[in-house]
Design a protein around this motif. Structure first.
Motif, short mmCIF file in Angstrom:
data_model
loop_
_atom_site.label_atom_id
_atom_site.label_comp_id
_atom_site.label_asym_id
_atom_site.label_seq_id
_atom_site.Cartn_x
_atom_site.Cartn_y
_atom_site.Cartn_z
N ARG A 82 -8.25 -34.62 -4.23
CA ARG A 82 -8.12 -35.71 -5.18
C ARG A 82 -9.38 -35.78 -6.05
N GLY A 83 -9.27 -36.53 -7.14
CA GLY A 83 -10.42 -36.81 -7.98
C GLY A 83 -11.12 -35.58 -8.51
N LEU A 84 -12.46 -35.61 -8.46
CA LEU A 84 -13.28 -34.54 -9.03
C LEU A 84 -13.01 -33.21 -8.34
N GLU A 85 -12.82 -33.24 -7.02
CA GLU A 85 -12.55 -32.00 -6.29
C GLU A 85 -11.29 -31.32 -6.82
N LYS A 86 -10.24 -32.11 -7.07
CA LYS A 86 -9.00 -31.55 -7.61
C LYS A 86 -9.22 -31.03 -9.03
N LEU A 87 -9.98 -31.77 -9.82
CA LEU A 87 -10.26 -31.37 -11.19
C LEU A 87 -11.01 -30.04 -11.23
N VAL A 88 -12.00 -29.88 -10.35
CA VAL A 88 -12.82 -28.68 -10.34
C VAL A 88 -12.08 -27.51 -9.68
N LEU A 89 -11.47 -27.73 -8.53
CA LEU A 89 -10.85 -26.64 -7.77
C LEU A 89 -9.39 -26.42 -8.12
N GLY A 90 -8.74 -27.42 -8.69
CA GLY A 90 -7.33 -27.29 -9.02
C GLY A 90 -6.45 -27.42 -7.78
N SER A 91 -5.18 -27.31 -7.98
CA SER A 91 -4.24 -27.40 -6.87
C SER A 91 -3.12 -26.39 -7.08
N VAL A 92 -3.07 -25.40 -6.20
CA VAL A 92 -2.01 -24.41 -6.27
C VAL A 92 -0.66 -25.10 -6.04
N ALA A 93 -0.61 -25.99 -5.06
CA ALA A 93 0.64 -26.68 -4.76
C ALA A 93 1.15 -27.48 -5.96
N ALA A 94 0.24 -28.15 -6.66
CA ALA A 94 0.66 -28.93 -7.83
C ALA A 94 1.21 -28.01 -8.92
N GLN A 95 0.60 -26.85 -9.11
CA GLN A 95 1.09 -25.90 -10.11
C GLN A 95 2.47 -25.34 -9.72
N VAL A 96 2.65 -25.04 -8.43
CA VAL A 96 3.96 -24.56 -7.97
C VAL A 96 5.01 -25.65 -8.20
N LEU A 97 4.68 -26.88 -7.84
CA LEU A 97 5.62 -28.00 -8.06
C LEU A 97 5.98 -28.16 -9.53
N ALA A 98 4.99 -28.01 -10.38
CA ALA A 98 5.20 -28.21 -11.81
C ALA A 98 6.08 -27.14 -12.45
N HIS A 99 6.08 -25.93 -11.88
CA HIS A 99 6.77 -24.81 -12.53
C HIS A 99 7.96 -24.24 -11.77
N ALA A 100 8.19 -24.70 -10.56
CA ALA A 100 9.27 -24.12 -9.73
C ALA A 100 10.63 -24.66 -10.12
N HIS A 101 11.63 -23.83 -9.86
CA HIS A 101 13.02 -24.22 -10.11
C HIS A 101 13.84 -24.14 -8.83
N LEU A 102 13.18 -24.38 -7.70
CA LEU A 102 13.85 -24.40 -6.42
C LEU A 102 13.16 -25.44 -5.54
N PRO A 103 13.78 -25.84 -4.44
CA PRO A 103 13.17 -26.85 -3.58
C PRO A 103 11.86 -26.37 -2.98
N ILE A 104 10.93 -27.31 -2.80
CA ILE A 104 9.62 -27.01 -2.23
C ILE A 104 9.31 -28.08 -1.19
N LEU A 105 8.85 -27.63 -0.04
CA LEU A 105 8.35 -28.55 0.99
C LEU A 105 6.84 -28.37 1.05
N ILE A 106 6.11 -29.43 0.73
CA ILE A 106 4.66 -29.40 0.76
C ILE A 106 4.20 -30.09 2.05
N VAL A 107 3.40 -29.37 2.82
CA VAL A 107 2.85 -29.90 4.08
C VAL A 107 1.39 -30.23 3.84
N ARG A 108 1.01 -31.48 4.16
CA ARG A 108 -0.37 -31.93 3.96
C ARG A 108 -1.02 -32.24 5.28
#
Length: 145
Positions: free
Chosen positions: A118-144
């Motif tokens: 979250r926050g600055l850490e997410k801004l600096v490091l990014g989120s692979v999961a968020a990018q997959v969610l944003a661009h996928a066209h199939l169901p995704i289960l994200i485990v946190r």
């Protein structure tokens, strides 16, 4: 319902939790699982002769790490009687490697971990999961974690 699960792993504790979720789903639905570890072959920055040497060391270390993570996940899934294919994928953007593989293997579900940055850490490091969610066209289960 889900016949082919794509399971990207990175060796983290969150990734191991995703393996457990995928194992349960694969057992319940009789799914096959494709495991991948995506390496960014251009992650090492630099120039000149030091770049070539550093790049080779980086790729060697990344490949060893990938083999370890894939091996552990494969053992866990195969012990549960699940058919598994494991691959190391190279991709300049990890999320693209995940999505391209999902498409090429015909996955109908992606199960993956997220570090929950979250926050600055997410801004600096990014989120692979968020990018997959944003661009996928199939169901995704994200485990946190």
């Amino acid at each position: 319902m889900f016949k082919h699960i794509l399971l990207p792993v990175d060796g983290s504790s969150t990734s191991l939790m995703a393996v457990e979720k995928a194992r349960g789903l694969a057992q319940a639905f009789g799914s096959t699982v494709t495991l991948i570890y995506v390496i960014d072959p251009y992650a090492f920055g630099g120039g000149g002769t030091d770049f070539a040497y550093g790049q080779a060391q980086y790729l060697e270390a990344a490949t060893a790490e990938a083999k370890g993570a894939l091996g552990d996940a494969t053992q866990s899934l195969e012990a549960a009687g699940i058919t598994v294919t494991a691959s190391i994928i190279e991709g300049h953007a990890v999320y693209r490697g995940i999505l391209e593989t999902a498409n090429s293997v015909g996955a109908d579900l992606i199960v993956m971990g997220s570090h929950g940055r979250r926050g600055l850490e997410k801004l600096v490091l990014g989120s692979v999961a968020a990018q997959v969610l944003a661009h996928a066209h199939l169901p995704i289960l994200i485990v946190r974690d």
